[in-house]
Design a protein around this motif. Sequence first.
Motif, PDB file in Angstrom:
ATOM      1  N   ARG A   4       0.812  -1.210   0.000  1.00  0.00           N
ATOM      2  CA  ARG A   4       0.000   0.000   0.000  1.00  0.00           C
ATOM      3  C   ARG A   4       0.854   1.272   0.000  1.00  0.00           C
ATOM      4  N   GLY A   5       2.153   1.103   0.111  1.00  0.00           N
ATOM      5  CA  GLY A   5       3.037   2.259   0.098  1.00  0.00           C
ATOM      6  C   GLY A   5       3.388   2.802   1.462  1.00  0.00           C
ATOM      7  N   ALA A   6       2.979   2.126   2.541  1.00  0.00           N
ATOM      8  CA  ALA A   6       3.289   2.588   3.891  1.00  0.00           C
ATOM      9  C   ALA A   6       4.786   2.477   4.157  1.00  0.00           C
ATOM     10  N   ARG A   7       5.384   3.563   4.642  1.00  0.00           N
ATOM     11  CA  ARG A   7       6.814   3.565   4.934  1.00  0.00           C
ATOM     12  C   ARG A   7       7.092   3.650   6.424  1.00  0.00           C
ATOM     13  N   VAL A   8       6.056   3.457   7.230  1.00  0.00           N
ATOM     14  CA  VAL A   8       6.200   3.500   8.677  1.00  0.00           C
ATOM     15  C   VAL A   8       7.186   2.418   9.127  1.00  0.00           C
ATOM     16  N   PRO A   9       8.079   2.715  10.079  1.00  0.00           N
ATOM     17  CA  PRO A   9       8.988   1.676  10.592  1.00  0.00           C
ATOM     18  C   PRO A   9       8.208   0.544  11.256  1.00  0.00           C
ATOM     19  N   ILE A  10       8.595  -0.693  10.947  1.00  0.00           N
ATOM     20  CA  ILE A  10       7.916  -1.864  11.493  1.00  0.00           C
ATOM     21  C   ILE A  10       8.922  -2.713  12.265  1.00  0.00           C
ATOM     22  N   LEU A  11       8.612  -2.929  13.550  1.00  0.00           N
ATOM     23  CA  LEU A  11       9.412  -3.805  14.402  1.00  0.00           C
ATOM     24  C   LEU A  11       8.635  -5.098  14.581  1.00  0.00           C
ATOM     25  N   MET A  12       9.190  -6.204  14.093  1.00  0.00           N
ATOM     26  CA  MET A  12       8.494  -7.481  14.129  1.00  0.00           C
ATOM     27  C   MET A  12       8.900  -8.272  15.369  1.00  0.00           C
ATOM     28  N   LEU A  13       7.897  -8.868  16.019  1.00  0.00           N
ATOM     29  CA  LEU A  13       8.124  -9.687  17.205  1.00  0.00           C
ATOM     30  C   LEU A  13       7.895 -11.150  16.865  1.00  0.00           C
ATOM     31  N   THR A  14       8.758 -12.023  17.338  1.00  0.00           N
ATOM     32  CA  THR A  14       8.593 -13.448  17.050  1.00  0.00           C
ATOM     33  C   THR A  14       9.369 -14.297  18.042  1.00  0.00           C
ATOM     34  N   ALA A  15       8.917 -15.521  18.186  1.00  0.00           N
ATOM     35  CA  ALA A  15       9.642 -16.487  19.013  1.00  0.00           C
ATOM     36  C   ALA A  15      10.658 -17.262  18.191  1.00  0.00           C
ATOM     37  N   ARG A  16      10.659 -17.064  16.870  1.00  0.00           N
ATOM     38  CA  ARG A  16      11.554 -17.808  15.975  1.00  0.00           C
ATOM     39  C   ARG A  16      12.875 -17.064  15.830  1.00  0.00           C
ATOM     40  N   ASP A  17      13.981 -17.812  15.908  1.00  0.00           N
ATOM     41  CA  ASP A  17      15.281 -17.153  15.980  1.00  0.00           C
ATOM     42  C   ASP A  17      16.318 -17.764  15.045  1.00  0.00           C
ATOM     43  N   THR A  18      15.899 -18.266  13.879  1.00  0.00           N
ATOM     44  CA  THR A  18      16.873 -18.768  12.920  1.00  0.00           C
ATOM     45  C   THR A  18      17.145 -17.705  11.867  1.00  0.00           C
ATOM     46  N   LEU A  19      18.247 -17.858  11.143  1.00  0.00           N
ATOM     47  CA  LEU A  19      18.583 -16.907  10.090  1.00  0.00           C
ATOM     48  C   LEU A  19      17.502 -16.862   9.026  1.00  0.00           C
ATOM     49  N   ASP A  20      16.978 -18.030   8.631  1.00  0.00           N
ATOM     50  CA  ASP A  20      15.936 -18.064   7.606  1.00  0.00           C
ATOM     51  C   ASP A  20      14.694 -17.307   8.057  1.00  0.00           C
ATOM     52  N   ASP A  21      14.322 -17.462   9.334  1.00  0.00           N
ATOM     53  CA  ASP A  21      13.163 -16.746   9.855  1.00  0.00           C
ATOM     54  C   ASP A  21      13.385 -15.244   9.814  1.00  0.00           C
ATOM     55  N   ARG A  22      14.590 -14.823  10.165  1.00  0.00           N
ATOM     56  CA  ARG A  22      14.891 -13.391  10.155  1.00  0.00           C
ATOM     57  C   ARG A  22      14.840 -12.834   8.738  1.00  0.00           C
ATOM     58  N   VAL A  23      15.459 -13.547   7.807  1.00  0.00           N
ATOM     59  CA  VAL A  23      15.471 -13.083   6.425  1.00  0.00           C
ATOM     60  C   VAL A  23      14.044 -13.006   5.880  1.00  0.00           C
ATOM     61  N   THR A  24      13.206 -13.996   6.219  1.00  0.00           N
ATOM     62  CA  THR A  24      11.817 -13.977   5.765  1.00  0.00           C
ATOM     63  C   THR A  24      11.086 -12.746   6.279  1.00  0.00           C
TER      64      THR A  24
END
Length: 229
Positions: A69-89
């Motif tokens: 939609r064009g939103a440029r607001v900073p987004i901080l994602m929270l997750t219990a997953r801590d692998t490199l693949d999860d982060r890259v996704t």
Amino acid sequence: MRVLLVEDQRKTSAYIKRGLEEQGYAVDAVYTGREALDWAEAAPYDAVVLDILLPELDGLAVCRELRRRGARVPILMLTARDTLDDRVTGLDAGADDYLVKPFEIRELLARLRALTRRSSEQPKTTLLQVADLVLDNATHHVERGGKTIDLTAKEYAVLECLMREPGRVLTRTMIAEHVWNYDVYNESNVVNVYIRNLRRKIDDGCDLKLIHTVHGVGYRLSVKEDETV
């Protein structure tokens, strides 16, 4: 400063909301992915704190839709997953930073301060060009030799970082601090992953290579190839 908090666990949401409000943030708390999209459309926010595991639409889908939609607001994602693949996704979905549960509220506050500071300091120049590589910051369109290059949100951010200072060697830490934060680099090879992806999309098939490694230092984007590989 106004924050949209998207977390379906009520106790966790209350904990984060209280911690932010104690620091002077105005917080709107919602609990589903669809609510997040509705609220983000209805009001301007300085940041979004977004859990990945949500009912109706997960956080990754919400993030992708906000960016679509064009939103440029900073987004901080929270997750219990801590692998490199999860982060890259998560980063590829358009998130600006990634915080693994459990965390202390002071770490979340530090991440938000860094994100909003970077957002307010973004340069206003829209068109960047090095050789036949062109990046339009207004439309996020990238092309080389007139051919459109499709990049993920974070590939684009890494490329923009390099193109804003052509010829200058940027360390991995400098790139990580611009695009994410130091912890992302310190705990993984995520910067290397994105540089490799950019090389494949931008330099493969071209006689003139633009993205160069400077051994023991970092990377630079340049038409010159001396002292690099």
